[in-house]
Structure formats: C-alpha cells, structure tokens
Motif scaffolding. Structure first.
Motif, PDB file in Angstrom:
ATOM      1  N   UNK A 130       1.036  -1.156  -0.050  1.00 37.73           N
ATOM      2  CA  UNK A 130       0.060   0.160  -0.130  1.00 37.73           C
ATOM      3  C   UNK A 130       1.029   1.123  -0.016  1.00 37.73           C
ATOM      4  N   UNK A 131       0.318   2.245  -0.512  1.00 36.34           N
ATOM      5  CA  UNK A 131       1.052   3.597  -0.688  1.00 36.34           C
ATOM      6  C   UNK A 131       0.251   4.910   0.163  1.00 36.34           C
ATOM      7  N   UNK A 132       1.047   5.556   1.045  1.00 36.78           N
ATOM      8  CA  UNK A 132       0.450   6.834   1.448  1.00 36.78           C
ATOM      9  C   UNK A 132       1.184   7.959   0.565  1.00 36.78           C
ATOM     10  N   UNK A 133       0.287   8.943   0.387  1.00 34.28           N
ATOM     11  CA  UNK A 133       0.720  10.236  -0.349  1.00 34.28           C
ATOM     12  C   UNK A 133       0.841  11.429   0.551  1.00 34.28           C
ATOM     13  N   UNK A 134       1.822  12.101   0.377  1.00 34.04           N
ATOM     14  CA  UNK A 134       1.681  13.283   1.254  1.00 34.04           C
ATOM     15  C   UNK A 134       2.323  14.364   0.244  1.00 34.04           C
ATOM     16  N   UNK A 135       1.406  15.780   0.425  1.00 36.13           N
ATOM     17  CA  UNK A 135       1.652  16.858  -0.412  1.00 36.13           C
ATOM     18  C   UNK A 135       1.626  17.984   0.671  1.00 36.13           C
ATOM     19  N   UNK A 136       2.941  18.843   0.312  1.00 36.51           N
ATOM     20  CA  UNK A 136       3.151  20.045   1.029  1.00 36.51           C
ATOM     21  C   UNK A 136       3.387  20.876  -0.030  1.00 36.51           C
ATOM     22  N   UNK A 137       2.624  22.022  -0.015  1.00 40.93           N
ATOM     23  CA  UNK A 137       2.498  23.063  -0.979  1.00 40.93           C
ATOM     24  C   UNK A 137       2.491  22.477  -2.539  1.00 40.93           C
ATOM     25  N   UNK A 138       3.565  22.450  -3.278  1.00 38.40           N
ATOM     26  CA  UNK A 138       3.674  21.807  -4.871  1.00 38.40           C
ATOM     27  C   UNK A 138       4.253  20.424  -4.816  1.00 38.40           C
ATOM     28  N   UNK A 139       4.759  20.142  -3.558  1.00 41.41           N
ATOM     29  CA  UNK A 139       5.585  18.980  -3.447  1.00 41.41           C
ATOM     30  C   UNK A 139       4.574  17.861  -2.949  1.00 41.41           C
ATOM     31  N   UNK A 140       4.884  16.617  -3.839  1.00 37.82           N
ATOM     32  CA  UNK A 140       4.233  15.505  -3.432  1.00 37.82           C
ATOM     33  C   UNK A 140       5.126  14.342  -3.458  1.00 37.82           C
ATOM     34  N   UNK A 141       4.827  13.448  -2.439  1.00 33.16           N
ATOM     35  CA  UNK A 141       5.939  12.289  -2.307  1.00 33.16           C
ATOM     36  C   UNK A 141       5.052  11.129  -1.696  1.00 33.16           C
ATOM     37  N   UNK A 142       5.576  10.027  -1.808  1.00 36.55           N
ATOM     38  CA  UNK A 142       4.783   8.723  -1.197  1.00 36.55           C
ATOM     39  C   UNK A 142       5.846   8.008  -0.379  1.00 36.55           C
TER      40      UNK A 142
END
Length: 163
Positions: A130-142
């Motif tokens: 499974x994958x969790x996605x995190x977005x801060x401003x215009x940055x996205x990472x998993x």
C-alpha cells in the motif's frame, strides 16, 4: 400664434439637448472604437525590503526544498495502526495533506518542518503493498508499506466446556 414660437423653440431646445445624450451623435457605424482598459501594476521581485529567503519561496510559501515521508512500522496487520512521519526541509510551518491508501485525506500542521500522523489499516484490508501520499505546497511524495493478514482468532472452546 403667440404660443407657436415658444413651443417650437422649446421642442428644438429639447432635441438639441437629447441628441448628444442618446449616443446617436457619437455613433460611428463604420468602425467601433476600442474600450479603454487598465492593467494592474505587476509585482516586482526587486523589492529591497523583502528578505532573500522569502523570495526563494513559491506562492504558497513552500521553498524549493525537499520533502521526505516514511511509514513505521513497514509491515502492518489489518486493523493495525501505523505512523506517517513527514520531514519538509527548508520549511518551518505550514500544512501537509496526508492521503491514506483508502483515499481519505487528513490535514496535518507542520511544526519545525516536521509532523506525524497515525493512521489505521481497515480490518478488511487485503494483504499486499500500500502507499501513503503526502502533499506539502506543490511537492508530492509517497511512502510504501506492507499490509499483512489479520490475526486469526483462536477458538476459546475450553471456556465453554460443561463442568
């Protein structure tokens, strides 16, 4: 007749006043005139009162920085919980949006560029990655983690035996 002359003068005067107000005197059927437009002044980045570290930030206050996310533990049982750790280097405060594998989004406040959020795997989740996605401003990472099957319930027959 003595009323005819003042009446004609009044009508002619009214026509002279009404014609420019009706717009017919200003109309030019051959070529329409463009309307006047005003442009708002564009901001410049050469303002000496703005510190350089703020100029390096984007519109939403996120600097060109790195964003790292991790999940602990890396293997989670169905109906178990896991912790998502967020590290946004170059950002002191702000908001991160954490999206679970099920699609639910949570807002998390960053403090000192980091934050944590505890999530729970649904009890009916199937084993797998499974994958969790995190977005801060215009940055996205998993960040990925493994879901393992739920514990099998043990039968408790000895409690129900007749004595």
């Amino acid at each position: 007749m003595r009323f005819a002359k003042p009446f004609v003068v009044t009508l002619a005067g009214a026509a002279v006043l009404a014609l420019p107000l009706s717009g017919a005197a200003l109309a030019d059927a051959r070529q329409p005139q463009p309307a006047a437009t005003a442009k708002a002044p564009q901001p410049t980045h050469s303002n000496p009162t703005v510190p350089q570290d703020q100029l390096a930030m984007g519109r939403d206050g996120v600097r060109a920085a790195s964003l790292k996310v991790s999940v602990d533990p890396g293997r989670v049982r169905a109906d178990g919980s896991y912790e998502v750790t967020i590290a946004a280097k170059g950002l002191r405060s702000g908001t991160a949006i954490v999206t679970s594998p099920e699609g639910k989004s949570y807002r998390v406040a960053l403090s000192g560029g980091s934050a944590t959020k505890t999530l729970t795997v649904p009890s009916k989740a199937k084993p797998g990655s499974e994958t969790v996605t995190v977005k801060v401003g215009n940055k996205v990472t998993t960040a990925a983690f493994e879901v393992v099957g739920a514990r099998k319930q043990q039968r408790d027959d000895h409690r129900h035996e007749a004595k």
